[in-house]
Design a protein around this motif. Structure first.
Motif, PDB file in Angstrom:
ATOM      1  N   GLU A 175       0.828  -1.202   0.000  1.00  0.00           N
ATOM      2  CA  GLU A 175       0.000   0.000   0.000  1.00  0.00           C
ATOM      3  C   GLU A 175       0.864   1.254   0.000  1.00  0.00           C
ATOM      4  O   GLU A 175       0.642   2.172  -0.783  1.00  0.00           O
TER       5      GLU A 175
ATOM      6  N   PHE B 111      -4.455  -3.824   6.903  1.00  0.00           N
ATOM      7  CA  PHE B 111      -3.128  -4.044   6.332  1.00  0.00           C
ATOM      8  C   PHE B 111      -2.187  -4.633   7.376  1.00  0.00           C
ATOM      9  O   PHE B 111      -2.502  -4.665   8.560  1.00  0.00           O
TER      10      PHE B 111
ATOM     11  N   LYS C  81      -0.322  -4.998   1.724  1.00  0.00           N
ATOM     12  CA  LYS C  81      -1.660  -5.528   1.514  1.00  0.00           C
ATOM     13  C   LYS C  81      -1.636  -6.978   2.000  1.00  0.00           C
ATOM     14  O   LYS C  81      -0.703  -7.711   1.678  1.00  0.00           O
TER      15      LYS C  81
ATOM     16  N   GLU D   9      -8.723  -6.395  -3.235  1.00  0.00           N
ATOM     17  CA  GLU D   9      -8.604  -5.050  -3.812  1.00  0.00           C
ATOM     18  C   GLU D   9      -9.978  -4.476  -4.133  1.00  0.00           C
ATOM     19  O   GLU D   9     -10.234  -3.286  -3.928  1.00  0.00           O
TER      20      GLU D   9
ATOM     21  N   ARG E 202     -11.485  -3.186  -0.890  1.00  0.00           N
ATOM     22  CA  ARG E 202     -10.897  -1.916  -0.448  1.00  0.00           C
ATOM     23  C   ARG E 202     -11.367  -0.735  -1.292  1.00  0.00           C
ATOM     24  O   ARG E 202     -11.477   0.385  -0.798  1.00  0.00           O
TER      25      ARG E 202
END
Length: 272
Positions: free
Chosen positions: A19, A43, A95, A168, A171
């Motif tokens: 990230e 995370f 991540k 992903e 998020r």
């Protein structure tokens, strides 16, 4: 402020796995004891201590000095950290699904806990950290870190999988009430996604989405402190304020109003 953090975006090739990088100075005012609650953000954090001064982390009801190179796993509740002097660090925010691609180690190994990353990764990691300690500036640290991670990718043959894509999507979701749509978008069943998510990341897709939604809440509260909580709840897709308060408290341990009043007691590292 007793905390100074500067964030750096990774190069494009590392973005599926990392990230961001960050340089942090904690307890800048050198209080005798400075405590903070770290908010779950979905995370993993690798923290490289750049001096002999370390933070303290809770262990079996007591405080324990954090390892030189600490990997902090995916928490779903706030955890407390203590600083008794100025602590200088460099961090990598992984991540959770990406750490497996880099090191062949699942994030689930560190769920709700922390560990000594040197014990996990061995000699090549130790060599990288030694160079980091000798680096004269942050630009050099960033270059060393990028080269180390790129070398790890070359050694590890693990490719991006549906777990990477699903995490992903969660998020980046604009509608946190449609978790049931994620399996279809990555072409697996919900049961299969839940199983692999738990194995690789250490929590369920639904729980991970709740953390992702609270990240959005924190972003909105940080960008506009005058926002009404009712508006924040609506903007983040909560059915009603009662649902928002219940969800917030289940992860944060306190209700939103109390959190806002005591904001300076929390470290909120939401995604960029």
């Amino acid at each position: 402020m007793s905390i100074h953090i500067t964030e750096y975006r990774p190069i494009e090739y590392l973005q599926p796995y990392v990230e961001l990088f960050w340089k942090g100075d904690f307890n800048v005012t050198r209080m005798a004891e400075f405590r903070q609650q770290v908010v779950p953000n979905g995370f993993l954090e690798l923290i490289i201590h750049l001096s002999e001064q370390h933070c303290d982390l809770p262990y079996d009801g007591n405080w324990s000095k954090s390892p030189d190179y600490t990997i902090i796993g995916l928490y779903t509740k706030p955890y407390e950290v203590r600083f008794c002097d100025l602590v200088n660090t460099f961090g990598i925010r992984f991540k959770p699904e990406g750490i497996y691609n880099l090191f062949g180690v699942p994030a689930s190994l560190f769920s709700e806990s922390y560990d000594d990353m040197e014990q996990v990764l061995g000699p090549s990691f130790r060599e990288y950290c030694s160079k980091m300690m000798e680096a004269s500036n942050c630009d050099e640290m960033l270059k060393l870190t990028e080269n180390y991670l790129l070398n790890q990718l070359e050694r590890n043959t693990s490719e991006l999988t549906y777990v990477n894509y699903a995490a992903e999507m969660i998020r980046k979701s604009e509608d946190f009430n449609k978790i049931e749509e994620i399996p279809g978008k990555v072409y697996v069943s919900l049961r299969q996604l839940e199983r692999e998510f738990k194995n690789k990341i250490g929590t369920t897709p639904k729980r991970y989405m709740r953390i992702a939604r609270l990240n959005e809440v924190h972003k909105k509260l940080e960008s506009n402190q005058e926002l009404e909580l009712t508006q924040v709840a609506f903007d983040c897709g909560y059915a009603d304020q009662a649902h928002f308060i219940r969800d917030f408290k289940s992860i944060m341990g306190v209700n939103p109003t109390l959190f806002i009043k005591k904001r300076d007691q929390f470290i909120v590292n939401h995604p960029t």
